[in-house]
Design a protein around this motif. Sequence first.
Motif, PDB file in Angstrom:
ATOM      1  N   GLU A 130     -31.528 -53.851  52.725  1.00  0.00           N
ATOM      2  CA  GLU A 130     -31.360 -54.020  51.278  1.00  0.00           C
ATOM      3  C   GLU A 130     -30.851 -55.396  50.897  1.00  0.00           C
ATOM      4  O   GLU A 130     -30.726 -55.713  49.722  1.00  0.00           O
ATOM      5  CB  GLU A 130     -30.392 -52.949  50.764  1.00  0.00           C
ATOM      6  CG  GLU A 130     -30.901 -51.529  50.962  1.00  0.00           C
ATOM      7  CD  GLU A 130     -29.827 -50.477  50.754  1.00  0.00           C
ATOM      8  OE1 GLU A 130     -28.650 -50.879  50.510  1.00  0.00           O
ATOM      9  OE2 GLU A 130     -30.139 -49.283  50.853  1.00  0.00           O
ATOM     10  N   ASP A 131     -30.536 -56.221  51.896  1.00  0.00           N
ATOM     11  CA  ASP A 131     -30.010 -57.568  51.680  1.00  0.00           C
ATOM     12  C   ASP A 131     -28.735 -57.547  50.849  1.00  0.00           C
ATOM     13  O   ASP A 131     -28.568 -58.311  49.904  1.00  0.00           O
ATOM     14  CB  ASP A 131     -31.063 -58.461  51.030  1.00  0.00           C
ATOM     15  CG  ASP A 131     -30.664 -59.936  51.115  1.00  0.00           C
ATOM     16  OD1 ASP A 131     -30.031 -60.333  52.108  1.00  0.00           O
ATOM     17  OD2 ASP A 131     -30.973 -60.688  50.164  1.00  0.00           O
ATOM     18  N   THR A 132     -27.825 -56.656  51.222  1.00  0.00           N
ATOM     19  CA  THR A 132     -26.552 -56.542  50.506  1.00  0.00           C
ATOM     20  C   THR A 132     -25.342 -56.710  51.422  1.00  0.00           C
ATOM     21  O   THR A 132     -24.215 -56.512  50.985  1.00  0.00           O
ATOM     22  CB  THR A 132     -26.454 -55.165  49.810  1.00  0.00           C
ATOM     23  OG1 THR A 132     -26.609 -54.127  50.795  1.00  0.00           O
ATOM     24  CG2 THR A 132     -27.524 -55.013  48.736  1.00  0.00           C
ATOM     25  N   CYS A 133     -25.575 -57.040  52.684  1.00  0.00           N
ATOM     26  CA  CYS A 133     -24.463 -57.139  53.639  1.00  0.00           C
ATOM     27  C   CYS A 133     -23.450 -58.203  53.217  1.00  0.00           C
ATOM     28  O   CYS A 133     -22.243 -58.034  53.405  1.00  0.00           O
ATOM     29  CB  CYS A 133     -24.979 -57.450  55.041  1.00  0.00           C
ATOM     30  SG  CYS A 133     -25.868 -56.084  55.821  1.00  0.00           S
ATOM     31  N   GLY A 134     -23.940 -59.309  52.663  1.00  0.00           N
ATOM     32  CA  GLY A 134     -23.044 -60.384  52.254  1.00  0.00           C
ATOM     33  C   GLY A 134     -21.999 -59.917  51.277  1.00  0.00           C
ATOM     34  O   GLY A 134     -20.809 -60.224  51.417  1.00  0.00           O
ATOM     35  N   ASN A 135     -22.416 -59.166  50.279  1.00  0.00           N
ATOM     36  CA  ASN A 135     -21.475 -58.641  49.297  1.00  0.00           C
ATOM     37  C   ASN A 135     -20.647 -57.488  49.867  1.00  0.00           C
ATOM     38  O   ASN A 135     -19.443 -57.390  49.623  1.00  0.00           O
ATOM     39  CB  ASN A 135     -22.219 -58.160  48.056  1.00  0.00           C
ATOM     40  CG  ASN A 135     -22.725 -59.306  47.195  1.00  0.00           C
ATOM     41  OD1 ASN A 135     -22.272 -60.442  47.318  1.00  0.00           O
ATOM     42  ND2 ASN A 135     -23.671 -59.008  46.316  1.00  0.00           N
TER      43      ASN A 135
ATOM     44  N   ALA B 134     -21.022 -56.493  60.464  1.00  0.00           N
ATOM     45  CA  ALA B 134     -21.852 -55.451  59.863  1.00  0.00           C
ATOM     46  C   ALA B 134     -22.688 -54.776  60.951  1.00  0.00           C
ATOM     47  O   ALA B 134     -23.447 -55.442  61.652  1.00  0.00           O
ATOM     48  CB  ALA B 134     -22.767 -56.039  58.791  1.00  0.00           C
ATOM     49  N   PRO B 135     -22.559 -53.472  61.130  1.00  0.00           N
ATOM     50  CA  PRO B 135     -23.354 -52.769  62.142  1.00  0.00           C
ATOM     51  C   PRO B 135     -24.849 -52.999  61.947  1.00  0.00           C
ATOM     52  O   PRO B 135     -25.332 -53.047  60.805  1.00  0.00           O
ATOM     53  CB  PRO B 135     -22.986 -51.301  61.927  1.00  0.00           C
ATOM     54  CG  PRO B 135     -21.650 -51.344  61.257  1.00  0.00           C
ATOM     55  CD  PRO B 135     -21.669 -52.555  60.386  1.00  0.00           C
ATOM     56  N   SER B 136     -25.566 -53.169  63.041  1.00  0.00           N
ATOM     57  CA  SER B 136     -27.003 -53.440  62.954  1.00  0.00           C
ATOM     58  C   SER B 136     -27.768 -52.296  62.316  1.00  0.00           C
ATOM     59  O   SER B 136     -28.887 -52.479  61.819  1.00  0.00           O
ATOM     60  CB  SER B 136     -27.560 -53.718  64.347  1.00  0.00           C
ATOM     61  OG  SER B 136     -27.361 -52.600  65.210  1.00  0.00           O
ATOM     62  N   THR B 137     -27.172 -51.098  62.313  1.00  0.00           N
ATOM     63  CA  THR B 137     -27.823 -49.924  61.723  1.00  0.00           C
ATOM     64  C   THR B 137     -27.514 -49.751  60.245  1.00  0.00           C
ATOM     65  O   THR B 137     -28.049 -48.845  59.597  1.00  0.00           O
ATOM     66  CB  THR B 137     -27.388 -48.652  62.475  1.00  0.00           C
ATOM     67  OG1 THR B 137     -25.954 -48.564  62.452  1.00  0.00           O
ATOM     68  CG2 THR B 137     -27.870 -48.685  63.915  1.00  0.00           C
ATOM     69  N   ASP B 138     -26.651 -50.609  59.716  1.00  0.00           N
ATOM     70  CA  ASP B 138     -26.268 -50.473  58.310  1.00  0.00           C
ATOM     71  C   ASP B 138     -27.473 -50.777  57.418  1.00  0.00           C
ATOM     72  O   ASP B 138     -28.194 -51.765  57.619  1.00  0.00           O
ATOM     73  CB  ASP B 138     -25.125 -51.446  57.987  1.00  0.00           C
ATOM     74  CG  ASP B 138     -24.429 -51.089  56.685  1.00  0.00           C
ATOM     75  OD1 ASP B 138     -25.113 -50.899  55.669  1.00  0.00           O
ATOM     76  OD2 ASP B 138     -23.180 -51.013  56.683  1.00  0.00           O
ATOM     77  N   ALA B 139     -27.672 -49.948  56.405  1.00  0.00           N
ATOM     78  CA  ALA B 139     -28.797 -50.131  55.479  1.00  0.00           C
ATOM     79  C   ALA B 139     -28.706 -51.433  54.704  1.00  0.00           C
ATOM     80  O   ALA B 139     -29.697 -51.887  54.129  1.00  0.00           O
ATOM     81  CB  ALA B 139     -28.858 -48.955  54.511  1.00  0.00           C
ATOM     82  N   CYS B 140     -27.529 -52.058  54.693  1.00  0.00           N
ATOM     83  CA  CYS B 140     -27.363 -53.304  53.942  1.00  0.00           C
ATOM     84  C   CYS B 140     -28.277 -54.412  54.454  1.00  0.00           C
ATOM     85  O   CYS B 140     -28.630 -55.326  53.699  1.00  0.00           O
ATOM     86  CB  CYS B 140     -25.911 -53.755  53.959  1.00  0.00           C
ATOM     87  SG  CYS B 140     -25.294 -54.347  55.559  1.00  0.00           S
TER      88      CYS B 140
END
Length: 304
Positions: free
Chosen positions: A126-131, A117-123
Amino acid sequence: MKIAALMVALTLGQSSAPYVRSRVEAGDPTTQCLFWTVPKITWYQNRAGNAETKPSGSEFDAVRRSFQSWQTLFAGCGNLTFEEGGLVDDRDVGYDVKADDNRNLVLFRTKRCSDIAPSTDACWKEDTCGNLYDCWSNDSQTIAVTLTTYDEKSGIIYDSDIELNSFGFYFTTADGPSCPTARGGLNCVSTDVQNTMTHEIGHLVGLDHTNALGSTMNPRAPSGEISKRSIDTGSHDFVCTTYPRGIASQGCIAPNAMDSDGSSSLLGRKAATGCASTGAQAWLPALAGWALLLGARRRKERRG
């Protein structure tokens, strides 16, 4: 409706009591405990399982044995039953108040979010990177996470999902001895699936960590440990006290003491009568009407 996300990494063993109940505010005895009000909790496993665990498919049975251990306790003195809903393709954890198919899910994460996951991703914010990326978004030294969604006023649990960190740990199902290396060997124990899951299900039903020696809910889990497969007497007492057979599940604070405007007491009274539904989703029609505040908390387990 306001959804509040409370991500709490628990400190290691805040008490040595035989059991400690989870609270709306972790460690704050003035807040309500977390508990289920439904008579049956249906849980599901993601069908991908964990390819690294040998023999193939043994991880599914280990998870089932963990739920069965808790079911045995509840059958003796409790008012909850567990039902396996089968294998599903779902890889998303958390609770969607607009959905009618929320599931209590168990899955293994095999990739690390920081790698994909890119470090710039808003996830990340938002704590949504896992999904979003199907990856492990927590600390690499955390063995497993239980994400529980609950009403912040009443403490009623609506959903609870368990993620296991297969990227960082070698999950096994053998009885012993300990594996000679961190990720190697057959018929040996590294991070035991049943040991881990029995502990995590404790969080699912509303238990917090305790430093009590021999407790299933002790937060330390060294490599090779299988002792948490057997549920301790303190956790047994929790089941009998919190989920007494024949009557409603027990919170920690009287409903009419929770909120002066009466909104929580309405929910509390309804919960006190018991719910004849077959799953947490049966409460959904009332959510919008009560405009409840929901919280989400992760229970994180580290190897000690």
